[in-house]
Design a protein around this motif. Structure first.
Motif, PDB file in Angstrom:
ATOM      1  N   LEU A  53      11.329   3.236  -2.739  1.00  0.00           N
ATOM      2  CA  LEU A  53       9.865   3.247  -2.709  1.00  0.00           C
ATOM      3  C   LEU A  53       9.399   2.294  -1.607  1.00  0.00           C
ATOM      4  CD1 LEU A  53       7.238   4.210  -4.197  1.00  0.00           C
ATOM      5  CD2 LEU A  53       7.358   2.039  -5.442  1.00  0.00           C
ATOM      6  N   GLU A  54       8.387   2.724  -0.878  1.00  0.00           N
ATOM      7  CA  GLU A  54       7.885   1.933   0.241  1.00  0.00           C
ATOM      8  C   GLU A  54       7.748   0.442  -0.094  1.00  0.00           C
ATOM      9  OE1 GLU A  54       6.530   4.831  -0.851  1.00  0.00           O
ATOM     10  OE2 GLU A  54       4.407   4.636  -1.342  1.00  0.00           O
ATOM     11  N   TYR A  55       8.328  -0.366   0.798  1.00  0.00           N
ATOM     12  CA  TYR A  55       8.206  -1.825   0.760  1.00  0.00           C
ATOM     13  C   TYR A  55       8.747  -2.453  -0.534  1.00  0.00           C
ATOM     14  CZ  TYR A  55       4.771   0.014   4.081  1.00  0.00           C
ATOM     15  OH  TYR A  55       4.153   0.739   5.066  1.00  0.00           O
ATOM     16  N   ALA A  99       8.805  16.590   0.678  1.00  0.00           N
ATOM     17  CA  ALA A  99       8.022  16.002  -0.415  1.00  0.00           C
ATOM     18  C   ALA A  99       8.429  14.548  -0.618  1.00  0.00           C
ATOM     19  CB  ALA A  99       8.240  16.798  -1.698  1.00  0.00           C
ATOM     20  N   ASP A 100       7.439  13.652  -0.605  1.00  0.00           N
ATOM     21  CA  ASP A 100       7.714  12.225  -0.819  1.00  0.00           C
ATOM     22  C   ASP A 100       7.633  11.892  -2.314  1.00  0.00           C
ATOM     23  OD1 ASP A 100       8.277   9.580  -0.199  1.00  0.00           O
ATOM     24  OD2 ASP A 100       6.174   9.045   0.134  1.00  0.00           O
ATOM     25  N   ASN A 101       8.235  10.773  -2.679  1.00  0.00           N
ATOM     26  CA  ASN A 101       8.117  10.203  -4.042  1.00  0.00           C
ATOM     27  C   ASN A 101       8.640  11.133  -5.125  1.00  0.00           C
ATOM     28  OD1 ASN A 101       5.165   9.427  -2.545  1.00  0.00           O
ATOM     29  ND2 ASN A 101       6.436   7.736  -3.259  1.00  0.00           N
ATOM     30  N   VAL A 102       9.707  11.869  -4.823  1.00  0.00           N
ATOM     31  CA  VAL A 102      10.195  12.792  -5.853  1.00  0.00           C
ATOM     32  C   VAL A 102      10.947  12.064  -6.964  1.00  0.00           C
ATOM     33  CG1 VAL A 102      10.186  14.765  -4.278  1.00  0.00           C
ATOM     34  CG2 VAL A 102      12.301  13.460  -4.561  1.00  0.00           C
ATOM     35  N   LEU A 106       4.213  16.856   1.791  1.00  0.00           N
ATOM     36  CA  LEU A 106       3.520  16.684   0.506  1.00  0.00           C
ATOM     37  C   LEU A 106       3.564  15.212   0.110  1.00  0.00           C
ATOM     38  CD1 LEU A 106       5.030  19.619  -1.625  1.00  0.00           C
ATOM     39  CD2 LEU A 106       2.902  19.619  -0.286  1.00  0.00           C
ATOM     40  N   ASP A 107       2.391  14.592   0.021  1.00  0.00           N
ATOM     41  CA  ASP A 107       2.349  13.169  -0.364  1.00  0.00           C
ATOM     42  C   ASP A 107       1.013  12.836  -1.011  1.00  0.00           C
ATOM     43  OD1 ASP A 107       3.294  10.587  -0.669  1.00  0.00           O
ATOM     44  OD2 ASP A 107       2.739   9.963   1.355  1.00  0.00           O
ATOM     45  N   HIS A 108       0.449  13.820  -1.747  1.00  0.00           N
ATOM     46  CA  HIS A 108      -0.812  13.526  -2.447  1.00  0.00           C
ATOM     47  C   HIS A 108      -0.472  13.222  -3.914  1.00  0.00           C
ATOM     48  CE1 HIS A 108       0.094  17.658  -2.880  1.00  0.00           C
ATOM     49  NE2 HIS A 108      -1.098  18.142  -3.119  1.00  0.00           N
ATOM     50  N   TRP A 109      -1.362  13.504  -4.856  1.00  0.00           N
ATOM     51  CA  TRP A 109      -1.029  13.152  -6.243  1.00  0.00           C
ATOM     52  C   TRP A 109       0.118  14.031  -6.726  1.00  0.00           C
ATOM     53  CZ3 TRP A 109      -2.609   8.961  -5.067  1.00  0.00           C
ATOM     54  CH2 TRP A 109      -3.902   8.476  -5.105  1.00  0.00           C
ATOM     55  N   LYS A 110       1.009  13.405  -7.481  1.00  0.00           N
ATOM     56  CA  LYS A 110       2.312  14.013  -7.738  1.00  0.00           C
ATOM     57  C   LYS A 110       2.225  15.266  -8.611  1.00  0.00           C
ATOM     58  CE  LYS A 110       3.009  10.804  -5.112  1.00  0.00           C
ATOM     59  NZ  LYS A 110       2.927  11.155  -3.668  1.00  0.00           N
ATOM     60  N   ASP A 111       1.179  15.358  -9.447  1.00  0.00           N
ATOM     61  CA  ASP A 111       1.027  16.568 -10.274  1.00  0.00           C
ATOM     62  C   ASP A 111       0.430  17.730  -9.484  1.00  0.00           C
ATOM     63  OD1 ASP A 111      -1.531  15.578  -9.986  1.00  0.00           O
ATOM     64  OD2 ASP A 111      -2.024  15.596 -12.119  1.00  0.00           O
ATOM     65  N   ALA A 163       0.860  -1.196   0.000  1.00  0.00           N
ATOM     66  CA  ALA A 163       0.000   0.000   0.000  1.00  0.00           C
ATOM     67  C   ALA A 163       0.886   1.232   0.000  1.00  0.00           C
ATOM     68  CB  ALA A 163      -0.935  -0.002   1.212  1.00  0.00           C
ATOM     69  N   MET A 164       0.310   2.362  -0.402  1.00  0.00           N
ATOM     70  CA  MET A 164       1.098   3.569  -0.709  1.00  0.00           C
ATOM     71  C   MET A 164       1.411   4.435   0.506  1.00  0.00           C
ATOM     72  SD  MET A 164      -1.713   5.808  -2.843  1.00  0.00           S
ATOM     73  CE  MET A 164      -3.436   5.789  -2.393  1.00  0.00           C
ATOM     74  N   ASN A 165       1.689   3.817   1.663  1.00  0.00           N
ATOM     75  CA  ASN A 165       2.173   4.568   2.838  1.00  0.00           C
ATOM     76  C   ASN A 165       3.646   4.897   2.621  1.00  0.00           C
ATOM     77  OD1 ASN A 165       1.059   1.566   4.153  1.00  0.00           O
ATOM     78  ND2 ASN A 165      -0.251   3.357   4.043  1.00  0.00           N
TER      79      ASN A 165
HETATM   80 MG    MG Z   1       4.321   8.684  -0.752  1.00  0.00          MG
END
Ligand code: MG
Ligand code: SAM
Length: 221
Positions: free
Chosen positions: A198-200, A168-171, A140-145, A39-41
């Motif tokens: 990336l998580e997990y 900011a996550d997932n950069v 910041l960890d919502h939709w990347k756009d 999951a996207m945690n």
């Molecule tokens: Mg994230």
């Protein structure tokens, strides 16, 4: 009727985590996501970086964009000074409902406000709804756009002060190229990258920490 992934994650928390113990809630979610369903945690590896940035910032006002099941909200809130509250924004009502129960199981319900709605609608209302002048810490960890338009909206609403920290996550994965380009070339921020995965998974990812220096000059070039 079929359950959703967030509902199954919540069930794993209720069965496996000790009520009122945020660390055991975090462990139960990480275990579920490593062994049962991804999951996207933010997850445990990047979560440790999040923890250290929260601790060094020691914020009085905190905003999270993108709550999902409340995993990062629990991580952040367990480290906050006694009087500090987290405001977290989630547009999906089913996720917000799960997040409130996860946060309740961790015993942190009095320190977190899960706001349902779109970040673009709610950011301009922070002053009126909560009497917030500026946020010391924004995750910041919502939709990347949405990272770029929402950081600009936070600036336009004067919700950042000198010393405010934006993480900011997932950069890298899924990636936020327009945001990274904006924040790294902007003289109003001092920015640094924390590499992780990336998580997990073993896929490369990372976090970008950007300290707002106050409105100084325009963009470089
Ligand atoms: Mg994230
Ligand atoms: N921060 C969470 C964690 O680490 O536990 C994970 C958040 S998940 C990656 C992203 C969430 O942002 C999703 O639940 C999605 O519904 C929500 N979202 C996406 N765009 C949004 C927006 N513009 N406003 C509010 N919520 C949004």
């Amino acid at each position: 009727t079929r359950t959703t992934r967030p509902q199954r994650l919540l069930r794993a928390v209720i069965i496996n985590a000790v009520r009122g113990d945020p660390d055991s809630v975090i462990r139960a979610i990480d275990h579920f996501c490593k062994h049962t369903e991804w999951a996207m945690n933010i997850g445990d590896e990047k979560g440790a970086i999040l923890d250290s940035v929260v601790m060094e910032t020691s914020p009085s006002t905190v905003l999270e964009l993108g709550t999902y099941c409340g995993y990062s909200a629990v991580r952040i809130t367990r480290l906050l000074p006694p009087s500090t509250r987290l405001i977290t924004v989630e547009m999906n009502p089913d996720y917000a409902c799960v997040a409130r129960q996860v946060i309740q199981h961790a015993g942190l319900q009095d320190k977190v406000c899960v706001l349902e709605g779109q970040s673009a609608d709610l950011i301009p209302k922070m002053a009126e709804m909560f009497g917030i002048q500026t946020f010391d810490f924004v995750f910041l960890d919502h939709w990347k756009d949405r990272y770029l338009p929402d950081i600009r909206l936070l600036e336009d609403c004067s919700l950042l002060a000198q010393g405010s920290v934006v993480l900011a996550d997932n950069v890298v994965c899924p990636g936020t190229p327009d945001y990274l380009n904006y924040i790294r070339s902007n003289l109003n921020y001092r920015s640094r990258f924390y590499q992780a995965h990336l998580e997990y998974t073993r896929v490369l990812d990372g976090l970008e920490k950007s300290e707002y220096l106050g409105c100084r000059q325009g963009k470089r070039q």
